[in-house]
Design a protein around this motif. Sequence first.
Motif, mmCIF file in Angstrom:
data_model
loop_
_atom_site.group_PDB
_atom_site.id
_atom_site.type_symbol
_atom_site.label_atom_id
_atom_site.label_comp_id
_atom_site.label_asym_id
_atom_site.label_seq_id
_atom_site.Cartn_x
_atom_site.Cartn_y
_atom_site.Cartn_z
ATOM 1 N N ARG A 340 0.832 -1.202 0.000
ATOM 2 C CA ARG A 340 0.000 0.000 0.000
ATOM 3 C C ARG A 340 0.870 1.257 0.000
ATOM 4 O O ARG A 340 0.652 2.184 -0.790
ATOM 5 C CB ARG A 340 -0.923 -0.018 1.213
ATOM 6 C CG ARG A 340 -1.534 1.333 1.601
ATOM 7 C CD ARG A 340 -2.562 1.860 0.620
ATOM 8 N NE ARG A 340 -3.727 1.013 0.587
ATOM 9 C CZ ARG A 340 -4.735 1.100 1.482
ATOM 10 N NH1 ARG A 340 -4.693 1.998 2.434
ATOM 11 N NH2 ARG A 340 -5.776 0.296 1.377
ATOM 12 N N PHE A 341 1.862 1.302 0.883
ATOM 13 C CA PHE A 341 2.697 2.500 1.014
ATOM 14 C C PHE A 341 3.518 2.741 -0.258
ATOM 15 O O PHE A 341 3.662 3.880 -0.710
ATOM 16 C CB PHE A 341 3.615 2.383 2.229
ATOM 17 C CG PHE A 341 2.874 2.304 3.536
ATOM 18 C CD1 PHE A 341 1.641 2.911 3.699
ATOM 19 C CD2 PHE A 341 3.414 1.608 4.614
ATOM 20 C CE1 PHE A 341 0.945 2.831 4.899
ATOM 21 C CE2 PHE A 341 2.738 1.526 5.826
ATOM 22 C CZ PHE A 341 1.493 2.134 5.968
ATOM 23 N N LEU A 342 4.064 1.660 -0.839
ATOM 24 C CA LEU A 342 4.848 1.819 -2.069
ATOM 25 C C LEU A 342 3.965 2.261 -3.226
ATOM 26 O O LEU A 342 4.373 3.075 -4.063
ATOM 27 C CB LEU A 342 5.552 0.513 -2.406
ATOM 28 C CG LEU A 342 6.686 0.083 -1.458
ATOM 29 C CD1 LEU A 342 7.239 -1.273 -1.872
ATOM 30 C CD2 LEU A 342 7.799 1.125 -1.425
ATOM 31 N N ALA A 343 2.738 1.742 -3.284
ATOM 32 C CA ALA A 343 1.822 2.129 -4.353
ATOM 33 C C ALA A 343 1.465 3.609 -4.245
ATOM 34 O O ALA A 343 1.322 4.307 -5.250
ATOM 35 C CB ALA A 343 0.559 1.276 -4.294
ATOM 36 N N GLU A 344 1.310 4.086 -3.019
ATOM 37 C CA GLU A 344 0.996 5.504 -2.818
ATOM 38 C C GLU A 344 2.135 6.400 -3.285
ATOM 39 O O GLU A 344 1.909 7.531 -3.723
ATOM 40 C CB GLU A 344 0.690 5.762 -1.340
ATOM 41 C CG GLU A 344 -0.630 5.148 -0.868
ATOM 42 C CD GLU A 344 -0.836 5.313 0.612
ATOM 43 O OE1 GLU A 344 0.115 5.749 1.300
ATOM 44 O OE2 GLU A 344 -1.951 5.022 1.095
ATOM 45 N N LEU A 345 3.380 5.888 -3.185
ATOM 46 C CA LEU A 345 4.533 6.679 -3.615
ATOM 47 C C LEU A 345 4.684 6.672 -5.134
ATOM 48 O O LEU A 345 5.339 7.547 -5.704
ATOM 49 C CB LEU A 345 5.807 6.130 -2.961
ATOM 50 C CG LEU A 345 5.874 6.301 -1.437
ATOM 51 C CD1 LEU A 345 7.004 5.459 -0.865
ATOM 52 C CD2 LEU A 345 6.068 7.767 -1.080
ATOM 53 N N ASP A 346 4.116 5.632 -5.770
ATOM 54 C CA ASP A 346 4.107 5.540 -7.242
ATOM 55 C C ASP A 346 5.518 5.637 -7.820
ATOM 56 O O ASP A 346 5.778 6.433 -8.732
ATOM 57 C CB ASP A 346 3.211 6.635 -7.824
ATOM 58 C CG ASP A 346 2.883 6.382 -9.297
ATOM 59 O OD1 ASP A 346 2.925 5.209 -9.701
ATOM 60 O OD2 ASP A 346 2.601 7.356 -10.014
ATOM 61 N N LYS A 347 6.430 4.826 -7.298
ATOM 62 C CA LYS A 347 7.810 4.809 -7.798
ATOM 63 C C LYS A 347 8.026 3.573 -8.664
ATOM 64 O O LYS A 347 7.718 2.449 -8.268
ATOM 65 C CB LYS A 347 8.796 4.792 -6.634
ATOM 66 C CG LYS A 347 8.801 6.072 -5.807
ATOM 67 C CD LYS A 347 9.449 7.232 -6.535
ATOM 68 C CE LYS A 347 10.942 7.040 -6.637
ATOM 69 N NZ LYS A 347 11.609 8.209 -7.232
ATOM 70 N N ASP A 348 8.548 3.736 -9.858
ATOM 71 C CA ASP A 348 8.807 2.610 -10.764
ATOM 72 C C ASP A 348 9.790 1.631 -10.141
ATOM 73 O O ASP A 348 10.796 2.024 -9.550
ATOM 74 C CB ASP A 348 9.379 3.120 -12.087
ATOM 75 C CG ASP A 348 8.375 3.949 -12.861
ATOM 76 O OD1 ASP A 348 7.168 3.771 -12.602
ATOM 77 O OD2 ASP A 348 8.807 4.766 -13.695
ATOM 78 N N GLY A 349 9.487 0.341 -10.271
ATOM 79 C CA GLY A 349 10.394 -0.702 -9.791
ATOM 80 C C GLY A 349 10.139 -1.116 -8.360
ATOM 81 O O GLY A 349 10.753 -2.052 -7.860
ATOM 82 N N TYR A 350 9.243 -0.405 -7.678
ATOM 83 C CA TYR A 350 8.949 -0.749 -6.287
ATOM 84 C C TYR A 350 7.438 -0.876 -6.106
ATOM 85 O O TYR A 350 6.829 -0.238 -5.259
ATOM 86 C CB TYR A 350 9.505 0.323 -5.335
ATOM 87 C CG TYR A 350 11.010 0.344 -5.294
ATOM 88 C CD1 TYR A 350 11.706 -0.547 -4.482
ATOM 89 C CD2 TYR A 350 11.725 1.228 -6.078
ATOM 90 C CE1 TYR A 350 13.084 -0.549 -4.453
ATOM 91 C CE2 TYR A 350 13.111 1.237 -6.064
ATOM 92 C CZ TYR A 350 13.787 0.343 -5.248
ATOM 93 O OH TYR A 350 15.154 0.335 -5.235
ATOM 94 N N GLU A 351 6.816 -1.752 -6.946
ATOM 95 C CA GLU A 351 5.368 -1.859 -6.922
ATOM 96 C C GLU A 351 4.860 -2.589 -5.682
ATOM 97 O O GLU A 351 3.784 -2.297 -5.198
ATOM 98 C CB GLU A 351 4.862 -2.588 -8.169
ATOM 99 C CG GLU A 351 5.270 -1.939 -9.487
ATOM 100 C CD GLU A 351 6.639 -2.416 -9.952
ATOM 101 O OE1 GLU A 351 7.138 -3.386 -9.375
ATOM 102 O OE2 GLU A 351 7.188 -1.801 -10.876
ATOM 103 N N ASN A 352 5.646 -3.559 -5.179
ATOM 104 C CA ASN A 352 5.152 -4.337 -4.048
ATOM 105 C C ASN A 352 6.296 -4.967 -3.264
ATOM 106 O O ASN A 352 7.467 -4.889 -3.636
ATOM 107 C CB ASN A 352 4.179 -5.418 -4.532
ATOM 108 C CG ASN A 352 4.809 -6.303 -5.594
ATOM 109 O OD1 ASN A 352 5.847 -6.918 -5.360
ATOM 110 N ND2 ASN A 352 4.182 -6.354 -6.769
ATOM 111 N N PHE A 353 5.902 -5.626 -2.169
ATOM 112 C CA PHE A 353 6.845 -6.235 -1.242
ATOM 113 C C PHE A 353 7.678 -7.315 -1.916
ATOM 114 O O PHE A 353 8.864 -7.487 -1.611
ATOM 115 C CB PHE A 353 6.048 -6.819 -0.066
ATOM 116 C CG PHE A 353 6.884 -7.426 1.021
ATOM 117 C CD1 PHE A 353 7.418 -6.649 2.029
ATOM 118 C CD2 PHE A 353 7.117 -8.796 1.041
ATOM 119 C CE1 PHE A 353 8.175 -7.211 3.043
ATOM 120 C CE2 PHE A 353 7.866 -9.371 2.048
ATOM 121 C CZ PHE A 353 8.395 -8.572 3.054
#
Length: 475
Positions: A340-353
């Motif tokens: 959830r937190f990574l998705a909120e940041l919307d950074k390429d390459g870090y979609e999920n755990f």
Amino acid sequence: MLDTRGVAYTLRAMDDSKDPASEVEHPRSRQTAILNDRSQIQLQRCKLVHVSGARAGKEHELSRRRVTVGASEECDIMIADPPVSGEHFVIVRDEQSYLLQDLGSTNGTFLDNSRIKEAYLRPGVVVRAGDAFFRFEPVYERIELVPAETPEFGDLLGTSYRMREIFTVLGKVAPTEATILLQGETGTGKGAVARAIHKQSKRSDGPFVVFDCGAVAPNLVESELFGHERGAFTGAVQQRRGAFEQAHGGTLFIDELAELTLELQPKLLRALEEREFSRVGSHKPLRVDCRIIAASQRDLWDEVAAGRFREDLYFRLAVVTVPLPALRERQEDIPMLVDRFLAELDKDGYENFEVLDPELQQKLLAYEWPGNLRELRNTAERIALMEGADPFVRRPRSLEREADAKTLNGDTLAADYSLRFKDAKEQLVGAFEREYLTRLLSRTGSNIAKAAREAGIDRKYLYTLLAKHDLTSND
């Protein structure tokens, strides 16, 4: 099914010296065992308990919306005593209160030795009809719940058994008007839970107002909470609407309630019970219609026992008590939360755990997270921003738990780990405050105005902190 209509109010200190109820154990001692189990979601209901005569100790739970008491066999609670009228009094319950009404009895209905026609009840008061005495008491019930099947409630996430239990109770109490008390460590998401309850309530179209008792200088809390009139005090150049007025028609979330001073607690209690208040500098009562959700990272029952929090206010707030678990107690939720937190940041390459390095995943799961969700969110942001570099290099002691003390600029503020958690924390926070203030005064030449600006706090609150630590300034 969870019944949230039974709303208990307060326990009030009484002079029992002239009252048959004095021979009966105080309800507080009866509730201590269940209140001490903070891991359980609790519901507060009420009952009438005989405290005189042959029926002393007999209990009648007020499970119906309308309960009649009298000598008639048609009454819900029958008292076959000559001084008692056929239908003597009735107790009517709604989602916010219990109302006692005399039904035109011959000898009258008495509340704590005062004859009444109708009055709102507080747990702990004594009701008399003829020679029969009753004490009005709270009943605490541990809620046994079937965990929700879905791992979310509004914007809240959690696959753990404990969180899904909480989602079940939130789903039941959110649509009601029941007052809710949230308890949990800092960063466990009390504010997010309160907002989720509001969004799922009948008041979702109304305002959601947050009032943090710990973020306002003690001498300004009353004004911020209830508002003030122009000229009420020095600096009150215009009328101000407080948090209660702003929340009219919606929800008022009172955070860090344990920080509210004993002097202000009675005024808050009156506002909750009578649904009206007065602005500072005014005697004109204002009606208010808002739901209350309260929260504290300190255990309010412990605060009651220590004499720092009013018992009657506690019972008025703790209609439904929901303890929120620390992140270390729900580690299986970490992957979902990181996603959830990574998705909120919307950074390429870090979609999920799952795309994280396995060693990093293990560290995230093994760490105890003293800052809970807030710390996890900050860590996720750091992971995304560091773009492939080891995100733990900048704080190895925090993540690897190599240090027993917090180090600031080469100086160590060490906790005494032999003390109870609460005492050790207070000691450490006190040492930090004194050290911070000492350096602040030195850096600003003891100029209070400059020091307040640099620290980002109210000048009056700075004076309070200086007095607390017996420090002086040039002002």
